[in-house]
Motif scaffolding. Structure first.
Motif, PDB file in Angstrom:
ATOM      1  N   GLN A 186      17.491 -39.560 -27.166  1.00 20.24           N
ATOM      2  CA  GLN A 186      18.261 -40.717 -27.582  1.00 20.24           C
ATOM      3  C   GLN A 186      19.741 -40.472 -27.330  1.00 20.24           C
ATOM      4  O   GLN A 186      20.186 -39.329 -27.344  1.00 20.24           O
ATOM      5  N   PRO A 187      20.481 -41.569 -27.089  1.00 22.45           N
ATOM      6  CA  PRO A 187      21.912 -41.440 -26.783  1.00 22.45           C
ATOM      7  C   PRO A 187      22.677 -40.669 -27.862  1.00 22.45           C
ATOM      8  O   PRO A 187      23.524 -39.837 -27.561  1.00 22.45           O
ATOM      9  N   GLU A 188      22.346 -40.960 -29.119  1.00 23.45           N
ATOM     10  CA  GLU A 188      23.048 -40.287 -30.215  1.00 23.45           C
ATOM     11  C   GLU A 188      22.254 -39.034 -30.601  1.00 23.45           C
ATOM     12  O   GLU A 188      21.250 -39.110 -31.304  1.00 23.45           O
ATOM     13  N   ARG A 189      22.693 -37.887 -30.136  1.00 24.95           N
ATOM     14  CA  ARG A 189      21.929 -36.670 -30.399  1.00 24.95           C
ATOM     15  C   ARG A 189      22.132 -36.191 -31.842  1.00 24.95           C
ATOM     16  O   ARG A 189      23.265 -36.102 -32.315  1.00 24.95           O
ATOM     17  N   PRO A 190      21.031 -35.885 -32.538  1.00 21.64           N
ATOM     18  CA  PRO A 190      21.161 -35.380 -33.916  1.00 21.64           C
ATOM     19  C   PRO A 190      21.765 -33.979 -33.936  1.00 21.64           C
ATOM     20  O   PRO A 190      21.610 -33.224 -32.984  1.00 21.64           O
TER      21      PRO A 190
END
Ligand code: IPT
Length: 271
Positions: free
Chosen positions: A174-178
């Motif tokens: 996902q674009p927003e990496r955790p």
């Protein structure tokens, strides 16, 4: 006495370690344990397993199968006068039970990540058919919400390492990496670690991984897994003690349920 254990998939580490601990304690007390394993998560399969145990004339049953309140009630009814101790139900379920506190475990995992400063937290739940998977997920969401955080991504696995690997690939794409992943059990965390390494990310410097269970091998994952301990040896010991005590007193005592605490085991996958 002969005791019967109706259990979910023994290829999974937690149920097999629970069964092993029960056998050990029962042997110490001079009792036999016969096992019936369900092959899918359904009330029908659980009924079949309990019927199989009853046909072997067991004196009491242990039920380590995830059951909703209604399904637990149905199984308790099927058992009739036969003492039945449940190990995977809601703490509110109105049956004789011994459980690890799911709220406590979920809270400890989230609190540890928040204390380290994480805000971008992804979650990987167990199969939502399982009451314990649902309770852990609810506990995470509730604790995160108290800090105005919603998970940056959510995926659902099936408790296996393979599913942990596959779902982690999705979480990491996902674009927003955790910066941290809360995982509902150690086996899935094993798969998550492989996916993270394949992405070229370093644990714990670039991403933290929090497990749940503290099964026998978790200290030997790479890096050694930080996790929420459920003491399966204690569970096995206490469940046999409780059921046997119940048989001795002919159920005269009020069936007293037990909620066991979980604890944070800090190793090297979180920072
Ligand atoms: C639960 C484990 O935490 C999880 O890893 C999985 O093995 C599951 O069992 C299988 O049902 S422990 C259970 C007593 C809630």
């Amino acid at each position: 006495y002969t005791l019967g254990l109706a259990t979910t998939e023994l290829a999974l580490h937690a149920p097999s370690q629970i069964a092993s601990a029960m056998k050990t304690r029962a042997n110490q007390l001079g009792f036999n344990v016969v096992i019936s394993m369900i092959d899918n998560l359904s009330l029908t399969a659980c009924r079949a397993a309990v019927n199989e145990l009853m046909s072997q004339r067991v004196d009491g049953v242990l039920i380590n199968v995830p059951l909703s309140n209604d399904d637990a009630g149905a199984i308790a009814q099927l058992c009739g006068n036969l003492p039945a101790l449940f190990l995977d139900v809601d703490p509110e379920a109105d049956v004789f039970k011994i459980l690890f506190d799911p709220h406590c475990g979920a809270e400890q995992g989230v609190a540890h990540l928040l204390a380290l400063g994480h805000q971008q937290i992804a979650v990987l739940t167990g199969p939502l058919k399982s009451i314990s998977a649902r309770l852990r997920y609810e506990g995470w969401l509730k604790t995160l919400a108290l800090h105005d955080i919603t998970p940056c991504a959510v995926q659902h696995g099936d408790w296996s390492a393979a599913s942990g690997y596959q779902q982690a690939l999705l979480l990491l794409s996902q674009p927003e990496r955790p910066t941290a992943i809360l995982v509902a059990n150690d086996q899935m965390a094993l798969g998550v670690l492989r996916a993270v390494h394949e992405f070229g990310l370093r644990v714990p410097e670039q991403i933290s991984v929090m497990g749940y269970d503290d099964t026998e091998d978790s200290a030997f994952f790479f890096p050694p897994l930080t996790t929420i301990k459920q003491d399966f040896r204690l569970l096995g010991h206490e469940s046999i003690n409780r059921l046997v005590e119940h048989l001795h007193t002919h159920g005269d005592h009020q069936q007293s349920s037990l909620l066991l605490p979980t604890s944070l085991v800090e190793r090297h996958t979180t920072a």
